[in-house]
Write an enzyme that holds these catalytic residues in place. Structure first.
Site, PDB file in Angstrom:
ATOM      1  N   GLU A  56       0.831  -1.215   0.000  1.00 37.74           N
ATOM      2  CA  GLU A  56       0.000   0.000   0.000  1.00 37.74           C
ATOM      3  C   GLU A  56       0.861   1.258   0.000  1.00 37.74           C
ATOM      4  OE1 GLU A  56      -2.057  -2.842   2.992  1.00 37.74           O
ATOM      5  OE2 GLU A  56      -0.098  -2.633   2.028  1.00 37.74           O
ATOM      6  N   TRP A 173      21.104 -41.557 -10.196  1.00 33.90           N
ATOM      7  CA  TRP A 173      19.859 -40.834  -9.897  1.00 33.90           C
ATOM      8  C   TRP A 173      18.684 -41.756 -10.093  1.00 33.90           C
ATOM      9  CZ3 TRP A 173      20.356 -36.267  -7.587  1.00 33.90           C
ATOM     10  CH2 TRP A 173      21.507 -35.533  -7.798  1.00 33.90           C
TER      11      TRP A 173
END
Length: 341
Positions: A56, A173
């Site tokens: 704001e 992996w």
């Protein structure tokens, strides 16, 4: 009731709130738009992180005296407390704003109450405009403010037969490169990456967020690296390489760890530990979101994805609501939330 211009401005505040490059936490992401008395947008702003102007104030700074009589549209109820910055409710009153339209009520008990203050000063208030959409902008933060602990996302990578590593302990992996890139994208949503001391000892992970060029993001954009456990850690471990802040929690109690992290202004924990740590969080009911990468592969033996959950019968199964299942390279990513009883 909010008019079309205010609703349009509200959607703009969501885009502003999600501006890339804003450091994670401890504050919510907020956007604000100032609409003049003639209905035209005079200014817009967003919060850039702790210690900087709130949305704001950022928007009002672009407008100056023309803010008098204007409407301010903001994604989160204006704050009502003085912290590192003054209260936004008071600033809006002092600027002569006529009307404030906000989406989400502030769930933080320290900062809430701005709407009441504004209304008492004669400002026209309307809240709850596109509130459900606004809540998604700061989903983990909102949960954390209400639960008084961080939101926990548990990420796992598994084979079809539920293995996280082969019989010899190797795990790099399980999934392919596309899934690993996707993990970094999702890690970046969090402000703490948590593993157990055993994972540090066995896998020596860096626990950083890397970009598309496979280079670590700047230090100020890196989540806090957290290692939980009581065993001694090698000071030469990758988590101590200086590319991100690291904190060691000498505890095995998930609730205690989350309490410490909440006090440290962490609202979203990415849990990426081994099967023992994952099981301890699951048994304690402290897994809120589960992101599972499933590889089309079989190992037949090796370390299980999760440790003992204390489940003796099918009726006690830990179940989740499946929100999404998508292909990522050759793997599948499933996103789930804890099923409420």
């Amino acid at each position: 009731m909010a008019d079309d211009a205010e609703v349009l401005a509200m959607r703009q505040t969501f885009a502003l709130a999600c501006t890339p490059g804003v450091p994670l936490g401890p504050n919510p992401r907020v956007g604000a738009v100032v609409i003049g008395v003639d209905g035209h947008v005079l200014g817009a702003g967003f919060h850039r992180g702790s210690g900087t102007a709130h949305a704001e104030i950022d928007a009002l700074s672009m407008v100056g005296p023309e803010a008098k009589g204007s409407t301010v549209v903001v994604s989160l109820e204006p704050c009502n407390h003085a912290g590192r910055t003054p209260p936004c409710a008071r600033a809006l009153i002092d600027a002569g704003v006529r009307r404030v339209v906000y989406a989400q009520t502030d769930p933080n008990p320290v900062a809430s109450g701005g709407a009441t203050t504004l209304r008492a000063a004669g400002v026209d208030i309307e809240g709850g405009v596109l509130a459900a959409e606004a809540a998604l902008v700061n989903e983990a933060w909102s949960f954390s403010m209400q639960a008084r602990r961080p939101f926990v996302t548990w990420k796992l990578a598994t084979t079809l037969d539920g293995r996280a590593a082969a019989a010899d302990g190797t795990s790099r992996w399980i999934t392919g490169p596309a899934a690993r890139t996707d993990v970094h994208r999702l890690r970046a949503r969090c402000d703490a990456l948590l593993v157990g001391a055993g994972t540090v000892e066995i896998d020596d992970p860096r626990l950083t967020v890397r970009g598309e060029d496979d280079e670590p993001l700047p230090r100020e954009l890196q989540p806090l690296r957290v290692v939980m456990g009581t065993r001694r850690l090698d000071p030469a471990a990758a988590v101590f390489d200086g590319t991100a802040d690291t904190r060691v929690l000498k505890t095995r109690d998930p609730a205690n760890a989350l309490s410490v992290l909440f006090a440290d202004d962490r609202q979203h924990v990415w849990l990426e530990g081994g099967p023992t740590l994952a099981a301890s969080f699951a048994r304690a009911g402290l897994v809120d979101e589960l992101i599972a990468y499933v590889a089309p592969a079989l190992l037949g033996a090796g370390r299980s994805t999760v440790g003992d959950l204390g489940v003796a019968t099918i009726a006690d199964t830990h179940r989740f609501d499946l929100l999404e299942a998508v292909r990522v390279g050759d793997d599948v990513r499933m996103t789930m939330r804890r099923k409420e009883s």
